[in-house]
Scaffold this active site. Sequence first.
Site, PDB file in Angstrom:
ATOM      1  N   GLY A  41       0.845  -1.192   0.000  1.00  0.00           N
ATOM      2  CA  GLY A  41       0.000   0.000   0.000  1.00  0.00           C
ATOM      3  C   GLY A  41       0.877   1.237   0.000  1.00  0.00           C
ATOM      4  O   GLY A  41       1.893   1.300   0.694  1.00  0.00           O
ATOM      5  N   GLY A  43       0.635   4.218   1.264  1.00  0.00           N
ATOM      6  CA  GLY A  43       0.878   4.886   2.529  1.00  0.00           C
ATOM      7  C   GLY A  43       1.801   4.096   3.433  1.00  0.00           C
ATOM      8  O   GLY A  43       2.794   4.617   3.947  1.00  0.00           O
ATOM      9  N   THR A 219       9.056  12.302 -12.428  1.00  0.00           N
ATOM     10  CA  THR A 219       9.967  11.160 -12.522  1.00  0.00           C
ATOM     11  C   THR A 219       9.873  10.544 -13.910  1.00  0.00           C
ATOM     12  O   THR A 219       8.797  10.434 -14.498  1.00  0.00           O
ATOM     13  CB  THR A 219       9.650  10.106 -11.447  1.00  0.00           C
ATOM     14  OG1 THR A 219       8.349   9.578 -11.670  1.00  0.00           O
ATOM     15  CG2 THR A 219       9.717  10.714 -10.053  1.00  0.00           C
ATOM     16  N   ASP A 245      12.908  -6.240  -9.025  1.00  0.00           N
ATOM     17  CA  ASP A 245      11.468  -6.063  -8.839  1.00  0.00           C
ATOM     18  C   ASP A 245      11.231  -4.590  -8.551  1.00  0.00           C
ATOM     19  O   ASP A 245      11.746  -4.053  -7.577  1.00  0.00           O
ATOM     20  CB  ASP A 245      10.979  -6.940  -7.684  1.00  0.00           C
ATOM     21  CG  ASP A 245       9.474  -6.840  -7.445  1.00  0.00           C
ATOM     22  OD1 ASP A 245       8.800  -6.089  -8.170  1.00  0.00           O
ATOM     23  OD2 ASP A 245       8.979  -7.515  -6.530  1.00  0.00           O
ATOM     24  N   ASP A 251       7.382   4.484  -4.151  1.00  0.00           N
ATOM     25  CA  ASP A 251       7.039   4.873  -2.783  1.00  0.00           C
ATOM     26  C   ASP A 251       8.296   5.158  -1.973  1.00  0.00           C
ATOM     27  O   ASP A 251       8.320   6.081  -1.151  1.00  0.00           O
ATOM     28  CB  ASP A 251       6.228   3.767  -2.115  1.00  0.00           C
ATOM     29  CG  ASP A 251       4.865   3.585  -2.763  1.00  0.00           C
ATOM     30  OD1 ASP A 251       4.305   4.582  -3.238  1.00  0.00           O
ATOM     31  OD2 ASP A 251       4.382   2.439  -2.798  1.00  0.00           O
TER      32      ASP A 251
END
Length: 328
Positions: A41, A43, A219, A245, A251
């Site tokens: 996730g 966050g 980006t 990966d 994030d």
Amino acid sequence: MYDYDLLVVGSANADLVVGVERRPAAGETVLGGDLAVHPGGKGANQAVAAARLGARTALLARVGDDGHGRLLLDSLRAAGADPAGVLVGGAPTGVALITVDPSGDNSIVVSPGANGRLTPDDVRAAGSLLRASRVVSAQLEVPLETVVEVVRTLADGSRFVLNPSPPRPLPAEVLAACDPLIVNEHEARVILGEACVSEEPADWARLLLARGPRSVVVTLGARGALAGDASGVTRVPSVRVEAVDTTGAGDAFAAALAWRLGAGADLAGAAAYAARVGAAAVTKPGAQESYPTAAEVDALCRTVPGGGARTPGEAGGVPAAGERGGAR
């Protein structure tokens, strides 16, 4: 004095990951490897990434009262992030269904679950947590009205960082608070809409700045990133690594960028550091499990020269090659 360097407001998912030789076309079935379940996730990923780097970090999110929710809480605690703002109940924990091919690219479908129940009321109730945070970072895997309330609840002097993933048009008051707005190429096009009259990313940065953000980071995957503010647009190089990966790399980029900005770095310097963090993340499988410590980032800087390669995943949303950069 702030209690936290970074508060992340956003999603917390269980990532259900299957390796495939190639991702299926429409109507096609392919066989994959064994199912792996990882904490993820946007966050929760950002909170874990920042905590691993040494930032005092908290997360405001919602998970279900279930095994996936407990997995996420355990991961936050293990990384050193404060889970005090994580609310439990209201719906099952969100789930991301992820396929990863041999090149490291991935495709993802998200079932929001409890993330969709993180409400403006929850933000207002967590006002003391927002006021105790130097930087507040958000994404769009929770309701947009919740992110609007984050902007309205920010303490004077706090910095707001937004990765609008998945992308959608943004209210003027949210754009005006962003410092920076972090987008990949796809997100830039969606947010600009008909105003996206150029194919040059530097023009996208300028057009986005004209919408009201105080600063912007675009980006560009293997081409690095662009950092723009009132002083102009600066190119940030990528880092050459062998990608295993890309899940969650964006994030890691966003978390590192937010933390370094809060620590006083300028925009280009913070983006350059974030690119190294994102590069380190793609060298290992998984999302949160791949996030480096500050010492590991320093080691990468000593052993890998700068240069164009496939890294740091996009910082947000679904990057150009389908990497779950900022989105996961």
